[in-house]
Design a protein around this motif. Sequence first.
Motif, PDB file in Angstrom:
ATOM      1  N   GLY A  96       0.106  61.716  18.652  1.00  0.00           N
ATOM      2  CA  GLY A  96      -0.291  61.538  17.259  1.00  0.00           C
ATOM      3  C   GLY A  96      -1.802  61.579  17.139  1.00  0.00           C
ATOM      4  O   GLY A  96      -2.446  60.535  17.102  1.00  0.00           O
ATOM      5  N   LEU A  97      -2.376  62.777  17.106  1.00  0.00           N
ATOM      6  CA  LEU A  97      -3.828  62.934  17.077  1.00  0.00           C
ATOM      7  C   LEU A  97      -4.322  62.930  15.632  1.00  0.00           C
ATOM      8  O   LEU A  97      -3.917  63.771  14.829  1.00  0.00           O
ATOM      9  CB  LEU A  97      -4.229  64.245  17.759  1.00  0.00           C
ATOM     10  N   ASP A  98      -5.191  62.004  15.334  1.00  0.00           N
ATOM     11  CA  ASP A  98      -5.747  61.903  13.981  1.00  0.00           C
ATOM     12  C   ASP A  98      -6.965  62.816  13.888  1.00  0.00           C
ATOM     13  O   ASP A  98      -8.103  62.374  13.698  1.00  0.00           O
ATOM     14  CB  ASP A  98      -6.126  60.455  13.687  1.00  0.00           C
ATOM     15  N   LEU A  99      -6.715  64.117  14.047  1.00  0.00           N
ATOM     16  CA  LEU A  99      -7.757  65.134  14.032  1.00  0.00           C
ATOM     17  C   LEU A  99      -7.299  66.301  13.169  1.00  0.00           C
ATOM     18  O   LEU A  99      -6.105  66.573  13.065  1.00  0.00           O
ATOM     19  CB  LEU A  99      -8.059  65.628  15.451  1.00  0.00           C
ATOM     20  N   SER A 100      -8.248  67.011  12.603  1.00  0.00           N
ATOM     21  CA  SER A 100      -7.916  68.153  11.757  1.00  0.00           C
ATOM     22  C   SER A 100      -7.386  69.317  12.593  1.00  0.00           C
ATOM     23  O   SER A 100      -7.702  69.460  13.778  1.00  0.00           O
ATOM     24  CB  SER A 100      -9.156  68.610  10.986  1.00  0.00           C
ATOM     25  N   ALA A 102      -7.109  72.864  14.168  1.00  0.00           N
ATOM     26  CA  ALA A 102      -8.095  73.849  14.645  1.00  0.00           C
ATOM     27  C   ALA A 102      -9.513  73.290  14.588  1.00  0.00           C
ATOM     28  O   ALA A 102     -10.440  73.942  14.100  1.00  0.00           O
ATOM     29  CB  ALA A 102      -7.992  75.144  13.854  1.00  0.00           C
ATOM     30  N   SER A 103      -9.690  72.077  15.117  1.00  0.00           N
ATOM     31  CA  SER A 103     -10.985  71.402  15.000  1.00  0.00           C
ATOM     32  C   SER A 103     -11.716  71.227  16.321  1.00  0.00           C
ATOM     33  O   SER A 103     -12.865  70.777  16.320  1.00  0.00           O
ATOM     34  CB  SER A 103     -10.792  70.031  14.347  1.00  0.00           C
ATOM     35  N   VAL A 104     -11.087  71.556  17.462  1.00  0.00           N
ATOM     36  CA  VAL A 104     -11.738  71.328  18.755  1.00  0.00           C
ATOM     37  C   VAL A 104     -11.672  72.600  19.603  1.00  0.00           C
ATOM     38  O   VAL A 104     -10.806  73.451  19.418  1.00  0.00           O
ATOM     39  CB  VAL A 104     -11.116  70.144  19.516  1.00  0.00           C
ATOM     40  N   ALA A 127      -1.771  71.830  20.636  1.00  0.00           N
ATOM     41  CA  ALA A 127      -1.824  73.192  20.103  1.00  0.00           C
ATOM     42  C   ALA A 127      -2.360  73.199  18.673  1.00  0.00           C
ATOM     43  O   ALA A 127      -3.119  74.102  18.284  1.00  0.00           O
ATOM     44  CB  ALA A 127      -0.439  73.829  20.155  1.00  0.00           C
ATOM     45  N   ARG A 128      -1.998  72.192  17.900  1.00  0.00           N
ATOM     46  CA  ARG A 128      -2.426  72.134  16.497  1.00  0.00           C
ATOM     47  C   ARG A 128      -3.938  71.966  16.389  1.00  0.00           C
ATOM     48  O   ARG A 128      -4.583  72.622  15.551  1.00  0.00           O
ATOM     49  CB  ARG A 128      -1.722  70.981  15.777  1.00  0.00           C
ATOM     50  N   VAL A 129      -4.525  71.094  17.199  1.00  0.00           N
ATOM     51  CA  VAL A 129      -5.945  70.776  17.026  1.00  0.00           C
ATOM     52  C   VAL A 129      -6.861  71.793  17.704  1.00  0.00           C
ATOM     53  O   VAL A 129      -8.056  71.844  17.401  1.00  0.00           O
ATOM     54  CB  VAL A 129      -6.274  69.350  17.512  1.00  0.00           C
ATOM     55  N   ALA A 198      -4.067  76.576  30.037  1.00  0.00           N
ATOM     56  CA  ALA A 198      -2.988  77.172  29.247  1.00  0.00           C
ATOM     57  C   ALA A 198      -3.431  77.260  27.796  1.00  0.00           C
ATOM     58  O   ALA A 198      -4.144  76.382  27.294  1.00  0.00           O
ATOM     59  CB  ALA A 198      -1.716  76.343  29.362  1.00  0.00           C
ATOM     60  N   ARG A 199      -2.985  78.336  27.117  1.00  0.00           N
ATOM     61  CA  ARG A 199      -3.317  78.539  25.712  1.00  0.00           C
ATOM     62  C   ARG A 199      -2.044  78.593  24.872  1.00  0.00           C
ATOM     63  O   ARG A 199      -1.062  79.197  25.297  1.00  0.00           O
ATOM     64  CB  ARG A 199      -4.112  79.834  25.525  1.00  0.00           C
ATOM     65  N   PRO A 200      -2.056  77.985  23.696  1.00  0.00           N
ATOM     66  CA  PRO A 200      -0.888  78.072  22.814  1.00  0.00           C
ATOM     67  C   PRO A 200      -0.613  79.521  22.436  1.00  0.00           C
ATOM     68  O   PRO A 200      -1.500  80.231  21.965  1.00  0.00           O
ATOM     69  CB  PRO A 200      -1.298  77.241  21.595  1.00  0.00           C
ATOM     70  N   MET A 201       0.617  79.963  22.621  1.00  0.00           N
ATOM     71  CA  MET A 201       0.952  81.350  22.302  1.00  0.00           C
ATOM     72  C   MET A 201       0.916  81.621  20.805  1.00  0.00           C
ATOM     73  O   MET A 201       0.709  82.754  20.383  1.00  0.00           O
ATOM     74  CB  MET A 201       2.322  81.687  22.882  1.00  0.00           C
ATOM     75  N   ALA A 202       1.075  80.602  19.999  1.00  0.00           N
ATOM     76  CA  ALA A 202       1.024  80.780  18.545  1.00  0.00           C
ATOM     77  C   ALA A 202      -0.329  81.313  18.096  1.00  0.00           C
ATOM     78  O   ALA A 202      -0.435  81.996  17.080  1.00  0.00           O
ATOM     79  CB  ALA A 202       1.320  79.456  17.842  1.00  0.00           C
TER      80      ALA A 202
END
Length: 212
Positions: A96-100, A102-104, A127-129, A198-202
Amino acid sequence: MRAPRWWDEHVLPRLVDRTMSGPQVEGLRAATCGRDAVRGLVVEVGFGSGRNLAHYGPDVTGVLAVEPADLAWERALPRIAAFGRPVERVGTDAAGLDLSTASVDAVVSTWTLCTIPALVTALAEIARVLRPGGALHFVEHTTSDHPALARAQAVVQPVWGAWAGGCHLDRDIPWELERAAYALTSHGRRGWFVSGSARPMAHSGHSTPTGS
């Protein structure tokens, strides 16, 4: 069976700080966090007592720390002061990362993916951040590809997990990354350790089934 709470909060952080050092471990940290691997704003999951800070290159602009143990964070304060760049504790759980979004620029995990209970959720959050082009850099415990060692890991896991903060010696980290739709850009196994990135494939417009 789990270890008592006082063990996890007061004893285990001290043991981890002391045992997760030495030439081999520091070499693995350097390879994972070093100047050729990590740049920009970094999220570090399982920040611990801040031992990775000494290995970050000058292109790292700041570190966002995810660390559940208050004692580990307190023990990190001298290393944070010596680091000389911003370090902020932003949470206690990578699931549960409280980060925007694509922010890092990078995420670092050293001996933490093997411990996170909700790993599938945590990998989705990572992957989200991450910004497009960003990667997860890791060194972890993993199931050995040597059958005898893998059997030994399975045998000791119930006791190990209970007293090592939920660490899974028998968690197959490369497989977990692939089923979470990460592309392993590099990785290598040594005994019961695996390291790589590793990189998120999305981010490249592709996805794979995550399984269950």
